[in-house]
Design a protein around this motif. Sequence first.
Motif, PDB file in Angstrom:
ATOM      1  N   UNK A 165       0.838  -1.199   0.000  1.00 35.83           N
ATOM      2  CA  UNK A 165       0.000   0.000   0.000  1.00 35.83           C
ATOM      3  C   UNK A 165       0.870   1.245   0.000  1.00 35.83           C
ATOM      4  N   UNK A 166       0.266   2.355  -0.425  1.00 36.00           N
ATOM      5  CA  UNK A 166       0.887   3.672  -0.332  1.00 36.00           C
ATOM      6  C   UNK A 166       0.191   4.426   0.791  1.00 36.00           C
ATOM      7  N   UNK A 167       0.976   4.863   1.757  1.00 40.09           N
ATOM      8  CA  UNK A 167       0.419   5.585   2.899  1.00 40.09           C
ATOM      9  C   UNK A 167       1.153   6.917   3.006  1.00 40.09           C
ATOM     10  N   UNK A 168       0.429   8.021   2.868  1.00 38.60           N
ATOM     11  CA  UNK A 168       1.033   9.348   2.870  1.00 38.60           C
ATOM     12  C   UNK A 168       1.275   9.831   4.294  1.00 38.60           C
ATOM     13  N   UNK A 169       2.065  10.883   4.408  1.00 37.87           N
ATOM     14  CA  UNK A 169       2.378  11.455   5.721  1.00 37.87           C
ATOM     15  C   UNK A 169       1.103  11.915   6.431  1.00 37.87           C
ATOM     16  N   UNK A 170       1.189  11.923   7.748  1.00 40.69           N
ATOM     17  CA  UNK A 170       0.076  12.409   8.551  1.00 40.69           C
ATOM     18  C   UNK A 170      -0.963  11.366   8.892  1.00 40.69           C
ATOM     19  N   UNK A 171      -0.810  10.142   8.386  1.00 43.22           N
ATOM     20  CA  UNK A 171      -1.786   9.081   8.664  1.00 43.22           C
ATOM     21  C   UNK A 171      -1.501   8.421  10.018  1.00 43.22           C
ATOM     22  N   UNK A 172      -2.570   7.905  10.627  1.00 43.21           N
ATOM     23  CA  UNK A 172      -2.457   7.118  11.857  1.00 43.21           C
ATOM     24  C   UNK A 172      -3.138   5.777  11.590  1.00 43.21           C
ATOM     25  N   UNK A 173      -2.350   4.678  11.689  1.00 43.07           N
ATOM     26  CA  UNK A 173      -2.847   3.357  11.301  1.00 43.07           C
ATOM     27  C   UNK A 173      -2.899   2.443  12.517  1.00 43.07           C
ATOM     28  N   UNK A 174      -4.106   1.940  12.796  1.00 48.34           N
ATOM     29  CA  UNK A 174      -4.276   0.954  13.865  1.00 48.34           C
ATOM     30  C   UNK A 174      -4.854  -0.368  13.344  1.00 48.34           C
ATOM     31  N   UNK A 175      -5.355  -0.381  12.118  1.00 49.38           N
ATOM     32  CA  UNK A 175      -5.973  -1.570  11.562  1.00 49.38           C
ATOM     33  C   UNK A 175      -5.173  -2.162  10.420  1.00 49.38           C
ATOM     34  N   UNK A 176      -5.857  -2.927   9.542  1.00 46.26           N
ATOM     35  CA  UNK A 176      -5.217  -3.602   8.416  1.00 46.26           C
ATOM     36  C   UNK A 176      -5.473  -2.821   7.122  1.00 46.26           C
ATOM     37  N   UNK A 177      -4.419  -2.645   6.346  1.00 47.84           N
ATOM     38  CA  UNK A 177      -4.508  -1.967   5.057  1.00 47.84           C
ATOM     39  C   UNK A 177      -3.789  -2.829   4.033  1.00 47.84           C
ATOM     40  N   UNK A 178      -4.489  -3.216   2.971  1.00 52.21           N
ATOM     41  CA  UNK A 178      -3.897  -4.083   1.954  1.00 52.21           C
ATOM     42  C   UNK A 178      -4.230  -3.563   0.562  1.00 52.21           C
ATOM     43  N   UNK A 179      -3.199  -3.457  -0.260  1.00 51.06           N
ATOM     44  CA  UNK A 179      -3.376  -3.098  -1.671  1.00 51.06           C
ATOM     45  C   UNK A 179      -4.232  -1.833  -1.821  1.00 51.06           C
ATOM     46  N   UNK A 180      -3.902  -0.821  -1.044  1.00 50.00           N
ATOM     47  CA  UNK A 180      -4.714   0.393  -1.012  1.00 50.00           C
ATOM     48  C   UNK A 180      -3.832   1.632  -0.997  1.00 50.00           C
ATOM     49  N   UNK A 181      -4.458   2.790  -1.220  1.00 50.71           N
ATOM     50  CA  UNK A 181      -3.765   4.073  -1.222  1.00 50.71           C
ATOM     51  C   UNK A 181      -4.453   4.987  -0.220  1.00 50.71           C
ATOM     52  N   UNK A 182      -3.686   5.472   0.761  1.00 49.59           N
ATOM     53  CA  UNK A 182      -4.196   6.400   1.765  1.00 49.59           C
ATOM     54  C   UNK A 182      -3.509   7.748   1.574  1.00 49.59           C
ATOM     55  N   UNK A 183      -4.291   8.783   1.413  1.00 51.34           N
ATOM     56  CA  UNK A 183      -3.757  10.133   1.252  1.00 51.34           C
ATOM     57  C   UNK A 183      -3.415  10.733   2.616  1.00 51.34           C
ATOM     58  N   UNK A 184      -2.964  11.965   2.604  1.00 53.66           N
ATOM     59  CA  UNK A 184      -2.492  12.614   3.824  1.00 53.66           C
ATOM     60  C   UNK A 184      -3.594  12.706   4.880  1.00 53.66           C
ATOM     61  N   UNK A 185      -3.207  12.434   6.125  1.00 44.08           N
ATOM     62  CA  UNK A 185      -4.078  12.689   7.252  1.00 44.08           C
ATOM     63  C   UNK A 185      -5.205  11.698   7.459  1.00 44.08           C
ATOM     64  N   UNK A 186      -5.104  10.495   6.889  1.00 43.11           N
ATOM     65  CA  UNK A 186      -6.154   9.485   7.068  1.00 43.11           C
ATOM     66  C   UNK A 186      -5.958   8.767   8.401  1.00 43.11           C
ATOM     67  N   UNK A 187      -7.066   8.526   9.108  1.00 36.89           N
ATOM     68  CA  UNK A 187      -7.035   7.791  10.365  1.00 36.89           C
ATOM     69  C   UNK A 187      -7.727   6.440  10.181  1.00 36.89           C
TER      70      UNK A 187
END
Length: 368
Positions: free
Chosen positions: A289-311
Amino acid sequence: MKTVMGIVDLQEKKSLIRELADQRAVESIPFAGRYRLIDFALSSMVNSGVRNVGIMLPDEPRSVLDHLRSGKDWDLARRHEGLFYLPYAKDDEDQRKGDLKNFYHNLDYIEHSKERYVLLARGSFVYNMDFNPILRFHQNTGADITMVYHTAAEESIGKNVVLETADNGLVEDISEKPAVYDGSKVSLSIYLMEKKVFVEMVRYTYEHGGQDLLMDGIIRRANEYTIYAYEHDGYVAHIDSTAAYYKANMDILQPEVWEELFMGENSIYTKVKDEVPVQYKETAEVKNSLVANGCIIRGEVENSILFRGVTVGKDVKIKNSIIMQKGDIQDGSLVENVICDKNVTISKDKWLKGAPNYPLIVTKNVVI
């Protein structure tokens, strides 16, 4: 490329991507975690040495102006030349549609520029291209117009401009087709020509009732010009529909595509935003996955794209999805084959699932 001026045309039709472009231009839709679509054409011009770039604004320009601002992030905030905004032509007396009216009403900017050549590109394509070989090809062939194309690797449905060429690149036919097949030569809506050719084409065609630069200025007058085609053999995606947008983002997760677009000699520039690094908590699990700055990850992320600041909350599962800026995916939620626009909140224990070919779209600022 000091003899070349660039024009980025932002007139992509919204009918097949309305959910994501309802409040913004297609070319300013967020892409690949931190970019906008316009970044690719604009960065390719800057990396090729083009220092005078005009942005042909859409009828709703706010999102474009907010993203580009002075052009500083592309090194175009200059005392001389740099970035110019070309306003959308609103004329109540002239009901003609198409892009030709906008070019015609901005001819003064083009005519007063000192460059010899005009490089015209659409802002809804994803590529990383060096335009210098295209200029040399144009000069060596003595063409009036050089068009850039790529060879389709698979069958696809959608309006495309298809070229037929001789072995030396001379264009023998240009046609608009509802589908393309493996091996078709598909135009990338990139045109290089001398300024005097462009100005004459726009002025004559518009004053004789034309509406569209390609259809009325080039195709219907093709016998008046010597047209050559240059092949771009790198990655290309045309974002003209929601399906194309989703597929292109999923393509970015392939290492070879990511490396070609973003890890080569020429960078893709975008508006700089300073964010804290990603926080991966103890319960986080992230794959491909692509995870941008500012994200907070507590769960599972697979084959996905998260933009800035996603919780991403606890026990959340995100798969094959795109979550844009400031998304809040709360505890226990499942998100699969979904596109979430900016500022979307998915409350606790909600399940959202689309189909791989038809992703579910959640529009901006929605709470589910």
